[in-house]
Scaffold this active site. Sequence first.
Site, PDB file in Angstrom:
ATOM      1  CB  ILE A 199      -4.876   4.445 -14.035  1.00 21.81           C
ATOM      2  CG1 ILE A 199      -6.395   4.471 -13.784  1.00 21.81           C
ATOM      3  CG2 ILE A 199      -4.355   3.024 -14.034  1.00 21.81           C
ATOM      4  CD1 ILE A 199      -7.200   3.852 -14.914  1.00 21.81           C
ATOM      5  CB  SER A 200      -6.045   8.898 -14.683  1.00 25.20           C
ATOM      6  OG  SER A 200      -6.423  10.152 -15.190  1.00 25.20           O
TER       7      SER A 200
END
Length: 614
Positions: A276-277
């Site tokens: 994620i990110s």
Amino acid sequence: MTKTHMRRPLCLATLALSLAACAGSSTRGDPASMRGDDALMFSAQRTSLHRGDDDLLTAGLGLAGLQAMTPPTFADPERPLAVEARRRALWANWRGIADLAPGGGYGTLYGSLAAVPGREFHALATVPGASQPHRVLVQVPDGFDRTRRCIVVTASSGSRGIYGAIAVAGAWGLPKGCAVAYTDKGAGTDYFDTDAGIGIAADGTPSADRAQAVFAPAGAAQGVAFKHAHSGDNPEADWGRHVRQAAEFALQALGEAYPDDAPFDFDSTRVIAVGISNGGGAVLRAAELEGDWLDAVVAGEPSIHVDAPGARSLYDYTTEAALLMPCALLAVDNLPQPPLTAQVAPLWTARCASLRAASLVEGKDAAAQARSALEILRTQGWTDGALRAGALSAGFDLWRAIAATYASAYGRFDADAHPCGYRSAAQGPDGSPRPSTATERAAWWSDGSGIPPGAAVGLVDTRMDGADPLLPGLQCLRALNEGDDAAARRVQAGIAETKAGLPRAGLPVVVIHGADDGLIPIAFTSTPYVGWAQAAGRDVRLWQVANAQHFDGFLGLPDYAARYVPLLPYVYAALDRVDAHLDGSGVLPTDASISTTPRGAGKALDATHLAIPR
């Protein structure tokens, strides 16, 4: 297309040397033959057991321990044991990524915190041309399914340390009997105190031996240096290769863990990448690498930069937000709290006045100046949902911290050579630099997020001046994105190195992004990436989740819990769907705009709020 479990001959390699190609081995089966010039070098290798009250997933803390408001303590506050540093790092990284608050649903509605016993294999790896290593870690559960070999490979979110994706990949993969391979992707919390000459050893504890420090800056400096900003390597340009090296280290670790079942290779082992990110951006960069080594990719709220309509680089929109958003938010109603309006309004009003004095906005009073700043951001592609969620980043001064770090990384500037005069150090009550203490250094590796401020390391701004003291530094950071001097050209060249390529043809890729993401807006990242990849015929799908912002960890704040749904359940659901597809028992997700229902104040999250596609 499912993976066979046929085993091909694979040459055995020593732990410190790269895997060597064997005659007759396929590109799929032999990691050495598919990686081109990415010769592996693993060093500082160690193995540890984690059973009983020190498991792989939570180091024995469980939900109650992770919910504790204070971190696990060290018996000696200045000299932590490696096991203590690890437990505290897991506490910090779980809390930084997942919503563990009562009523948030973690461990009951989605996710697992059940103890997972097993072993950890740690090492440092270096990509060709890099001056500094990145950490790799493989967790092998005792319940590893030797008949259905699987590796979940991941990269830390943000600039976090090696456990920065434990709540993403570990929580999904370990209970399913998969090995989980992690990389800090050249960032992480291996800080170095340049004044005292003390860094972080491979086991996460402070070391006064420079040769034992995972990261030690090359040049002289004052204060604290950290790897993402000061390695001189622009690690983001290599994030895909970092992920691949972690997967290759996992094959080696599995061969050590189960020698009777060796060799482990990419033909006989399923590999799913998830992050994620920044970790989401890293696995998308891994998807573009040559060779049939990955089986699927799941990327949540990815920071990704492509040449496509609407796309913008992280540095571009971050420096824009740092400069304009505090003023613009005065014209946005119904902001989530925090930030506390009474505290930030005077500062944001001063920003409006300084922007008007610099002819960056129009208007005779603060209200008109705020409307002018807001119109500029909307014209640049910011949605009202992203602006509201971005208020948290503005209130916590996160935009400036990110921009200062990435300017150093992209320009490959030494710790004492930031073109805008930023540096990092411990700070006194008045903000002035001071020496770090032994107690502070002891917790750096565990508590740090990889980007100061935090963990008793602050961001020092040497250009502070005037009624809006942060403005001179912010204008300098913005000029690095738009200017034409030597420093700006260095930063812009570094940004260009991070542009993504298309994923490999035929590789299933699922992207999940919150429609209200205020840190990595979907309009600048996932939407243009997916459209560009789909137009090129790549197998990429997008779940756009309404009422989801960037930080699940902030859903512990009552106003955020009432307004927003967590994103992690959708990442786990996408992993389930991808895994079933690879088994031949399910279909891949289709593009979807998911309509969710915020739970409102004082209510517990339930499945009806999430509306996860089935």
